[in-house]
Structure formats: C-alpha cells, structure tokens
Design a protein around this motif. Sequence first.
Motif, PDB file in Angstrom:
ATOM      1  N   LEU A  99       0.819  -1.215   0.000  1.00 26.46           N
ATOM      2  CA  LEU A  99       0.000   0.000   0.000  1.00 26.46           C
ATOM      3  C   LEU A  99       0.851   1.262   0.000  1.00 26.46           C
ATOM      4  O   LEU A  99       0.465   2.285  -0.569  1.00 26.46           O
ATOM      5  CB  LEU A  99      -0.931   0.008   1.217  1.00 26.46           C
ATOM      6  N   LEU A 100       2.005   1.191   0.626  1.00 27.49           N
ATOM      7  CA  LEU A 100       2.902   2.346   0.689  1.00 27.49           C
ATOM      8  C   LEU A 100       3.746   2.506  -0.571  1.00 27.49           C
ATOM      9  O   LEU A 100       4.375   3.551  -0.769  1.00 27.49           O
ATOM     10  CB  LEU A 100       3.818   2.232   1.907  1.00 27.49           C
ATOM     11  N   SER A 101       3.744   1.499  -1.433  1.00 31.01           N
ATOM     12  CA  SER A 101       4.580   1.535  -2.631  1.00 31.01           C
ATOM     13  C   SER A 101       3.890   2.310  -3.745  1.00 31.01           C
ATOM     14  O   SER A 101       2.678   2.551  -3.729  1.00 31.01           O
ATOM     15  CB  SER A 101       4.873   0.114  -3.110  1.00 31.01           C
ATOM     16  N   ASP A 102       4.673   2.675  -4.771  1.00 27.71           N
ATOM     17  CA  ASP A 102       4.119   3.388  -5.919  1.00 27.71           C
ATOM     18  C   ASP A 102       3.204   2.501  -6.750  1.00 27.71           C
ATOM     19  O   ASP A 102       2.380   3.005  -7.523  1.00 27.71           O
ATOM     20  CB  ASP A 102       5.244   3.936  -6.796  1.00 27.71           C
ATOM     21  N   ALA A 103       3.328   1.187  -6.603  1.00 30.09           N
ATOM     22  CA  ALA A 103       2.448   0.278  -7.349  1.00 30.09           C
ATOM     23  C   ALA A 103       0.996   0.446  -6.931  1.00 30.09           C
ATOM     24  O   ALA A 103       0.076   0.218  -7.722  1.00 30.09           O
ATOM     25  CB  ALA A 103       2.895  -1.171  -7.134  1.00 30.09           C
ATOM     26  N   ALA A 104       0.779   0.839  -5.685  1.00 29.72           N
ATOM     27  CA  ALA A 104      -0.581   1.045  -5.183  1.00 29.72           C
ATOM     28  C   ALA A 104      -1.023   2.465  -5.502  1.00 29.72           C
ATOM     29  O   ALA A 104      -1.103   3.328  -4.634  1.00 29.72           O
ATOM     30  CB  ALA A 104      -0.632   0.773  -3.683  1.00 29.72           C
ATOM     31  N   ASP A 105      -1.331   2.705  -6.778  1.00 27.31           N
ATOM     32  CA  ASP A 105      -1.802   4.027  -7.170  1.00 27.31           C
ATOM     33  C   ASP A 105      -3.326   4.079  -7.091  1.00 27.31           C
ATOM     34  O   ASP A 105      -3.981   3.106  -6.701  1.00 27.31           O
ATOM     35  CB  ASP A 105      -1.287   4.394  -8.558  1.00 27.31           C
ATOM     36  N   SER A 106      -3.897   5.192  -7.468  1.00 28.30           N
ATOM     37  CA  SER A 106      -5.334   5.377  -7.315  1.00 28.30           C
ATOM     38  C   SER A 106      -6.134   4.340  -8.090  1.00 28.30           C
ATOM     39  O   SER A 106      -7.135   3.809  -7.596  1.00 28.30           O
ATOM     40  CB  SER A 106      -5.730   6.786  -7.760  1.00 28.30           C
ATOM     41  N   ALA A 107      -5.703   4.032  -9.301  1.00 26.70           N
ATOM     42  CA  ALA A 107      -6.427   3.055 -10.118  1.00 26.70           C
ATOM     43  C   ALA A 107      -6.358   1.661  -9.495  1.00 26.70           C
ATOM     44  O   ALA A 107      -7.365   0.935  -9.447  1.00 26.70           O
ATOM     45  CB  ALA A 107      -5.846   3.035 -11.529  1.00 26.70           C
ATOM     46  N   ILE A 134      -2.250   8.570   6.337  1.00 29.33           N
ATOM     47  CA  ILE A 134      -2.473   9.757   5.510  1.00 29.33           C
ATOM     48  C   ILE A 134      -2.034   9.508   4.073  1.00 29.33           C
ATOM     49  O   ILE A 134      -2.765   9.792   3.115  1.00 29.33           O
ATOM     50  CB  ILE A 134      -1.731  10.963   6.104  1.00 29.33           C
ATOM     51  N   LEU A 135      -0.842   8.963   3.898  1.00 27.91           N
ATOM     52  CA  LEU A 135      -0.308   8.749   2.545  1.00 27.91           C
ATOM     53  C   LEU A 135      -1.176   7.783   1.749  1.00 27.91           C
ATOM     54  O   LEU A 135      -1.541   8.051   0.594  1.00 27.91           O
ATOM     55  CB  LEU A 135       1.132   8.228   2.627  1.00 27.91           C
ATOM     56  N   ILE A 136      -1.517   6.662   2.360  1.00 23.65           N
ATOM     57  CA  ILE A 136      -2.302   5.653   1.636  1.00 23.65           C
ATOM     58  C   ILE A 136      -3.689   6.198   1.300  1.00 23.65           C
ATOM     59  O   ILE A 136      -4.166   6.067   0.169  1.00 23.65           O
ATOM     60  CB  ILE A 136      -2.387   4.358   2.453  1.00 23.65           C
ATOM     61  N   ALA A 137      -4.340   6.816   2.281  1.00 22.88           N
ATOM     62  CA  ALA A 137      -5.684   7.356   2.027  1.00 22.88           C
ATOM     63  C   ALA A 137      -5.661   8.433   0.952  1.00 22.88           C
ATOM     64  O   ALA A 137      -6.616   8.566   0.176  1.00 22.88           O
ATOM     65  CB  ALA A 137      -6.277   7.907   3.314  1.00 22.88           C
TER      66      ALA A 137
END
Length: 463
Positions: A99-107, A134-137
Amino acid sequence: MYSHQVGAELFRFPDLRTLMARATPLRSGDQLAGIAAATDVERAAAQAALADVPLKTFLSEVVVPYEADEVTRLIIDTHDKAAFAPVSHMTVGDFRDWLLSDAADSAALAALAPGLTPEMAAAVSKLCRAQDLILIASKCRVVTTFRNTLGLEKRLATRLQPNHPTDDLRGIAASTFDGLMYGSGDAVIGINPATDNLHATVELLHLLDEVIQEYAIPTQSCVLSHVTNTMAAIEEGAPVDLTFQSLAGTEAANTSFGINLDILTEGHEATQSLKRGTVGQNCMYFETGQGSCLSADAHHGVDQQTLEARAYAVARKYEPLLVNTVVGFIGPEYLYDGRQIIRAGLEDHFCGKLLGVPMGCDICYTNHAEADQNDMDMLLTLLGAAGINYIMGIPGSDDVMLSYQTTSFHDALYARRVLGLRPAPEFEEWLDKMGLMASDGAFSPARQPPAALSKRMSLLEAQ
C-alpha cells in the motif's frame, strides 16, 4: 492460536478477534470492554503477530459469527475474489508495504476495494503510523454524484449543518444563509432535527428545498431523521434528496438503531425512485462512530475500530453519496482524549477509503472529553492532507442543538487555503456566479454577497 515472543516472554492470542483487539492502538473503549492489551509490550507483540497473518485468513476466520450476524454474511457473501486476487498471497504486513509503494496508485486501489473485507482494512491500519494512514488514504479517490461531484482530487466539500434546538425555521434559515455566504454546503445542507417526527421532517425538507430551488444551488438537502421516517415523508410527497441513517458494524447494534439490511434496502429503493439528482443518483447518507456497538452491548468482544470498519461494508452496499464518522461525538468513554480522537479519525478515513466508501469526518469532541479545538485543528489539517471528501460546517464550531464542538465555516476556509483545496466544481461555479468566490478560488468576506441573499438575511434578522 497466534503468538509472538518478545525477549523471554511469549505472548499467545487464542483467536483472530483477540489478536486484533490486542493489536489496536490504545483507546478507552477497548479498555472499558476489557479487551485492550494490558501493556505496550503486549500491544507490540500482537502487532508483530498480526503482520504475519495471511490476508486469506480473514475469509475463513470471522470475528463475529456468520450464522448470528447479517453484517458478517454480507461481508463474506459479497466478497469479490477476482478483485482480491492481486493481494491474495500477501500477509497483513506485506499488504502494508504494498500500500505504501508506488504500485498502489489510485487506479489499483479503486480496483482492489471490492476485494477487501473490513477486517483486512482494520488489520493493516493497526500496523500503520499516522503518516502511513495519511499517505495511503490520499491515493484513494472515491467520487460520488447527486447535484454536484464530490471526492475529486484537490477538493474539500462541507456539510452545512444549521441545527436549532427547537427546529425554529427562522434560526435554521439564518444559519443556512450564513454558511452559504462562507462557501459552505456543497456536500449537503443537512439538519439534525430536534424532534424526530414526520411533521418536523417534512417541514424542514420543504424549507431546505425552497432555498435550494430559489437560488439554484447545485447541492442536496437532508433531514437526518430515521430511515423509516424519511420513507414516510417520501410517501407524503416531501422533497427528499438523500435518505439518512446511522449505521453500526453488527446486526445487534443495527437492531438497536431500529434497522436491518432489508429496511435500508427499502429506503434506498424508495429514494432512488424519486430521481432527484441531476448529475448522479448516489442518494444515501450514513453516519458511524467508534464505540457504537459497545454502547449497545453488541460488540461480540471485538475491538471498536474493527467494528467501525464493518459499518463501512454496510454503507458500501448502497453506494452512498456521503458517509462520515462522527469521531469524537460518542464521548471519552470510547475515545478519551485528543490523541485518541486524532488517531481514530485517521483510521476511520483510511479504512473507509480503502473499502471504496466516500468518507468524510465530523471532526468533533464533547465538552467532557480531554480534548480542545487545537486537537481538532490538527485532525482537520491531517485529514485535509489525506484527501478527505468533506467535513462539517457549523456556526462558530458549536452545535447549539447537539451540544458538542466541531468545525466551523471558517475552519473549512482555513483548510482550503492552506492545503490548496477547492469546493465541489459545480458549487464553486455557483459561488463565483453569486459573487462569493473568485474564479481563481480566492474567497473573502469583504466580497459583496448577492442582493437576494443579503435581503433574505436582513429579513430573518429583523424577525
């Protein structure tokens, strides 16, 4: 059985329900229920053990019995296995890292939402520090529509809450025009009625509809009456935009509210049949709060934060326009002080957004809690950075009907200015047209309000 060793001490947790409770950051409600970790060391051990739990476990080991609870049945029976597949091999700890990685983007997060259960979301939140929540949300976008568009990036809407202790129409109208002049009300103009009966509900609905129609405001109204009361108002031909209901995370707690899934489905269908939306038909409004199940003696030994996340599964079923956690309203028995309220607000927003729910927050506290407006300023700023869909706007931060402290019209202006946020786009255009906000987003009380609004305000004050 789950376990984790710290030094020479081995901590054992007999089931997932106990492990989740012990891993929860400290809060008074779990202490009151007798399920909180006894020490910080036990809490850390539980969090370490929870990090190693496979996400698949939450589909086979439920925290509230399937046979005894319709919310559990809803969660399990509607789980989207295909959406879950990309993370199905992960543990809770692995999931946090992803979830904290760039792979977990909005899409990716939007596609994943139907595959997550509330318990999965709650579990990973227990491993997150504030900046993680905060970052993930902030990467989660949940967009809904009725007469305007809510949840877009870099937007912050407000619920204009013009409550009055006697439901006086002049007082409610005065607060409504006051809020509109400060750019509040794009999420909803929503009244908590002092008297929850059909006559009062219908009268207030007509008042709000008159204001919205007279000034062509691209927003929606809601009288926060019981869902059955609103259905009766619909039968009488009242102008219902949104149907409201308080929700909880167990069947027994919802029963204490006088609802079940069948009643909510009936209310949803009745409201949708009116087709009063212009840009969409998300027509439900739900409120929740950590501690509601415990206060109803309907918590099944489950921690209050996990139960709160389960309420979002109920909300998700009805594709609502608005959901908000009334985070500090239930009182210090459940969230003792500002620190606990801040943490809970970030958790609730995180879990709701991760599950695909359009989350807002009533950033609030009661007068007997160990909290003050500075704590609310901190939570407001953090939630604004986290991308919250909407907050409350109330005259002077003080709800004179419900007797609690929350956020004001000015607080919303602060958050928009500092964080570079703007109202819902359709509402922003209306504010510009009415002379209340410039096209560049600048708002100033020195700008002259439209003559029609000023005249109505003067008449109300004269009365």
